[in-house]
Design a protein around this motif. Structure first.
Motif, short mmCIF file in Angstrom:
data_model
loop_
_atom_site.label_atom_id
_atom_site.label_comp_id
_atom_site.label_asym_id
_atom_site.label_seq_id
_atom_site.Cartn_x
_atom_site.Cartn_y
_atom_site.Cartn_z
N THR A 1 -0.12 4.64 7.01
CA THR A 1 0.03 3.36 6.31
C THR A 1 0.59 3.56 4.91
OG1 THR A 1 -1.82 2.40 7.55
CG2 THR A 1 -1.18 1.30 5.51
N THR A 2 0.07 4.54 4.17
CA THR A 2 0.50 4.77 2.79
C THR A 2 1.98 5.10 2.73
OG1 THR A 2 -1.71 5.67 2.34
CG2 THR A 2 -0.03 5.99 0.67
N GLN A 3 2.46 5.94 3.65
CA GLN A 3 3.86 6.34 3.64
C GLN A 3 4.79 5.19 4.02
OE1 GLN A 3 1.42 8.06 5.02
NE2 GLN A 3 1.41 10.02 3.93
N LEU A 4 4.31 4.24 4.82
CA LEU A 4 5.15 3.14 5.28
C LEU A 4 5.26 2.00 4.29
CD1 LEU A 4 4.04 2.88 9.04
CD2 LEU A 4 6.15 3.87 8.13
N LEU A 5 4.47 2.02 3.24
CA LEU A 5 4.50 0.93 2.27
C LEU A 5 5.85 0.86 1.57
CD1 LEU A 5 0.99 1.38 0.60
CD2 LEU A 5 1.69 -0.53 2.04
N SER A 6 6.29 -0.35 1.27
CA SER A 6 7.52 -0.55 0.51
C SER A 6 7.29 -0.15 -0.94
CB SER A 6 7.93 -2.02 0.58
OG SER A 6 6.98 -2.84 -0.09
N PRO A 7 8.35 0.00 -1.74
CA PRO A 7 8.17 0.32 -3.17
C PRO A 7 7.26 -0.67 -3.89
CG PRO A 7 10.45 0.64 -2.56
CD PRO A 7 9.78 0.02 -1.37
N VAL A 8 7.38 -1.95 -3.58
CA VAL A 8 6.51 -2.96 -4.20
C VAL A 8 5.08 -2.78 -3.71
CG1 VAL A 8 6.06 -5.43 -4.50
CG2 VAL A 8 8.42 -4.59 -4.45
N GLY A 9 4.93 -2.49 -2.42
CA GLY A 9 3.60 -2.27 -1.87
C GLY A 9 2.91 -1.08 -2.50
N ARG A 10 3.67 -0.03 -2.80
CA ARG A 10 3.08 1.15 -3.45
C ARG A 10 2.64 0.83 -4.87
NH1 ARG A 10 6.80 6.37 -1.57
NH2 ARG A 10 6.52 6.07 0.69
N VAL A 11 3.41 -0.01 -5.54
CA VAL A 11 3.00 -0.43 -6.89
C VAL A 11 1.69 -1.21 -6.83
CG1 VAL A 11 3.61 -1.89 -8.86
CG2 VAL A 11 5.35 -0.43 -7.80
N VAL A 12 1.56 -2.07 -5.84
CA VAL A 12 0.32 -2.84 -5.66
C VAL A 12 -0.86 -1.90 -5.43
CG1 VAL A 12 -0.88 -4.53 -4.21
CG2 VAL A 12 1.51 -4.89 -4.83
N ILE A 13 -0.67 -0.91 -4.57
CA ILE A 13 -1.75 0.04 -4.28
C ILE A 13 -2.09 0.86 -5.52
CG2 ILE A 13 -2.39 2.07 -2.94
CD1 ILE A 13 -2.57 -0.52 -1.39
N MET A 14 -1.09 1.25 -6.30
CA MET A 14 -1.36 1.98 -7.54
C MET A 14 -2.18 1.13 -8.50
SD MET A 14 1.94 4.33 -8.56
CE MET A 14 3.18 3.05 -8.38
N MET A 15 -1.86 -0.14 -8.61
CA MET A 15 -2.63 -1.03 -9.48
C MET A 15 -4.04 -1.19 -8.96
SD MET A 15 0.23 -3.93 -10.40
CE MET A 15 -0.90 -4.81 -11.47
N CYS A 16 -4.19 -1.22 -7.63
CA CYS A 16 -5.53 -1.29 -7.04
C CYS A 16 -6.36 -0.07 -7.43
CB CYS A 16 -5.43 -1.38 -5.51
SG CYS A 16 -4.88 -2.96 -4.88
N MET A 17 -5.75 1.12 -7.33
CA MET A 17 -6.47 2.35 -7.67
C MET A 17 -6.85 2.36 -9.15
SD MET A 17 -4.60 5.36 -5.42
CE MET A 17 -2.93 5.02 -5.98
N PHE A 18 -5.91 1.96 -10.00
CA PHE A 18 -6.14 2.01 -11.44
C PHE A 18 -7.22 1.02 -11.86
CE2 PHE A 18 -5.14 0.95 -15.87
CZ PHE A 18 -5.10 2.21 -16.43
N PHE A 19 -7.07 -0.24 -11.46
CA PHE A 19 -8.06 -1.25 -11.85
C PHE A 19 -9.37 -1.07 -11.11
CE2 PHE A 19 -4.12 -3.55 -13.05
CZ PHE A 19 -4.41 -3.73 -14.39
N GLY A 20 -9.29 -0.55 -9.89
CA GLY A 20 -10.52 -0.27 -9.15
C GLY A 20 -11.34 0.82 -9.80
N ARG A 21 -10.66 1.82 -10.38
CA ARG A 21 -11.37 2.91 -11.03
C ARG A 21 -11.94 2.48 -12.38
NH1 ARG A 21 -14.45 6.59 -10.11
NH2 ARG A 21 -13.10 7.25 -8.40
N LEU A 22 -11.18 1.74 -13.16
CA LEU A 22 -11.61 1.39 -14.52
C LEU A 22 -12.14 -0.03 -14.64
CD1 LEU A 22 -8.74 3.04 -16.58
CD2 LEU A 22 -10.98 3.97 -16.06
N GLY A 23 -12.06 -0.79 -13.54
CA GLY A 23 -12.44 -2.20 -13.61
C GLY A 23 -13.87 -2.43 -14.01
N ALA A 24 -14.81 -1.69 -13.39
CA ALA A 24 -16.23 -1.92 -13.67
C ALA A 24 -16.56 -1.58 -15.12
CB ALA A 24 -17.09 -1.08 -12.73
N ILE A 25 -15.97 -0.47 -15.62
CA ILE A 25 -16.20 -0.09 -17.02
C ILE A 25 -15.68 -1.18 -17.95
CG2 ILE A 25 -15.61 1.59 -18.81
CD1 ILE A 25 -15.47 3.71 -16.65
#
Length: 453
Positions: A403-427
């Protein structure tokens, strides 16, 4: 305001520097420049200690690239366990139950001298755990060697053991072998060692420090010390979820995904698979090969996550406990949330609800965007995208197939934002809520009934 964004900016800087290093020709076995988008995604996943990847670290990265990956993971792991908590102490913010830490009340001052001592405790405990795991994994990898001297000088085994020891404790999930840890299906020693590391990395420094400073041989309870409320909640909930998940996975998959293994291997793999969804991207059985019910349970476990102050993600087990007990208190007509005969402050309850709905909103928003951006790829079904989104937001790192490899460039940006905000969101939520002074208004408005439900 600058202080509140310092953590996010620090992580963002580490991601950008890591991406530049991973894009260099020296980081590739073919000595060619790597597309910056791939390098940026990998660096973001490493610093956020997630494990989702668009490349194969074992084959697509040179030794230099793998070392950069290890450093980024260690920075993310230690950074979360130190900056994410101790920074709050430095700037004088109130810590929630999800980050309960008090030198005097919860743990005492014996053995630790101030903030510097606490940071040393985090770093030293991380190094000790990873060193012990490295030796255990090296022993497992070299058991068939001709002699002890041959095994001792096997640098490949040492490096491989160290790589997996770091990734397991950090709950990162990057693998040198294709198929994650499928190659170790019949290696119970390797899986149990890594499972123990994942658990230690998931319970967090607070619990490790609290348990290590208790003097069990003393009869005097005051001198012996005690388990804090935070430690008790984390230990009990971790044990509960582990036992239930291992049993459910074995019952559901013993004649399905585990059909080709013998009884002992089925038990060990079930034990590891019960640990992995708590925030570790490793998997022994590919997620696309398990039943839909098992995948759904994994999504729930990913959402719950590990403990505060740990390398794990999710909304955290303490948040879930406060959330559920508050609902139970409301149902029974009580105004206070009580855990182990201790009343949880109202501010902690509010933070728990905000964190819960923040993560839900982040998953829903990201999923909606992906449904629009990935419409041209038939292999990216609703179920696969939902699993990927939950995995990214909770920084777990599990994925269904490619799934990760098949994501479009925009989809990868969305997933990167998910990882970033998911990691630091609670703090960030704790900082924003805890850093605000209570507003007392002199204006009172009349009450009027509103029908809900």
């Amino acid at each position: 305001m600058k202080n509140r964004w310092a953590i996010a900016l620090g992580f963002l800087g580490a991601i950008l520097i890591g991406a530049l290093l991973l894009a260099l020709p020296i980081a590739s076995p073919s000595h060619t420049w790597r597309p910056f988008g791939d390098a940026l995604f990998t660096a973001c996943s490493a610093v956020c200690i997630t494990g989702l990847s668009v490349i194969e670290p074992g084959t697509d990265l040179s030794l230099f690239g793998q070392i950069v990956l290890l450093v980024l993971v260690e920075l993310g792991c230690v950074g979360i366990m130190t900056l994410g908590t101790f920074f709050l102490v430095v700037i004088g913010q109130r810590l929630s139950l999800a980050s309960e830490f008090s030198l005097v009340g919860a743990y005492g001052t014996r053995g630790v001298k101030g903030l510097r001592g606490l940071i040393v405790w985090v770093i030293v405990s991380t190094m000790v755990i990873e060193a012990l795991a490295t030796m255990l994994l090296w022993w497992q990898f070299t058991r068939g060697a001709a002699s002890w001297e041959v095994a001792y000088h096997d640098t490949t085994a040492w490096y491989r053991a160290f790589f997996y020891a770091v990734m397991a404790f950090a709950n990162a999930g990057f693998s040198l072998d294709p198929g994650s840890l499928a190659v170790f299906q019949s290696r119970p020693g390797v899986l149990l060692t890594m499972a123990a590391e994942v658990v230690l990395g998931g319970v967090g420094f607070f619990v490790i420090y609290n348990v290590c400073t208790i003097q069990f041989w003393r009869r005097n309870l005051v001198k012996r010390g005690r388990l804090s409320l935070h430690s008790r909640v984390v230990i009990y909930t971790t044990a509960f979820f582990f036992l239930v998940t291992a049993l459910v996975f074995w019952l559901a998959e013993r004649n399905h995904a585990l059909a080709g293994l013998d009884f002992l291997d089925k038990i060990v793999v079930s034990v590891f698979q019960a640990v992995a969804p708590r925030s570790c991207g490793f998997t022994v059985v590919p997620m696309e090969n398990v039943l839909d019910a098992t995948r759904f349970i994994n999504e729930i476990l990913m959402f719950i996550g590990a403990a505060p102050g740990s390398a794990g993600g999710g909304i955290k087990v303490t948040t879930v406990v406060v959330f559920l007990l508050t609902i139970g208190a409301i149902y029974h007509g009580r105004h206070e949330t009580v855990i182990f005969r201790r009343t949880v402050p109202l501010e902690v309850v509010r933070e728990s609800f905000v964190i819960f709905f923040f993560v839900v909103a982040l998953i829903a928003t990201s999923m909606t965007i992906l449904l629009f951006t990935e419409v041209d790829e038939p292999a990216l079904t609703f179920e696969n995208l939902l699993f990927e989104t939950v995995s990214a937001v909770t920084t777990t790192g599990l994925s269904c197939g490619n799934t990760t490899q098949l994501l479009s460039p925009v989809g990868r940006v969305v997933i990167m934002m998910c990882m970033f905000f998911g990691r630091l969101g609670a703090i960030t939520v704790v900082l924003l809520i805890g850093g605000r002074d209570e507003v007392i208004s002199s204006i009172k408005y009349p009450k009027e009934e509103l029908v809900v439900g």
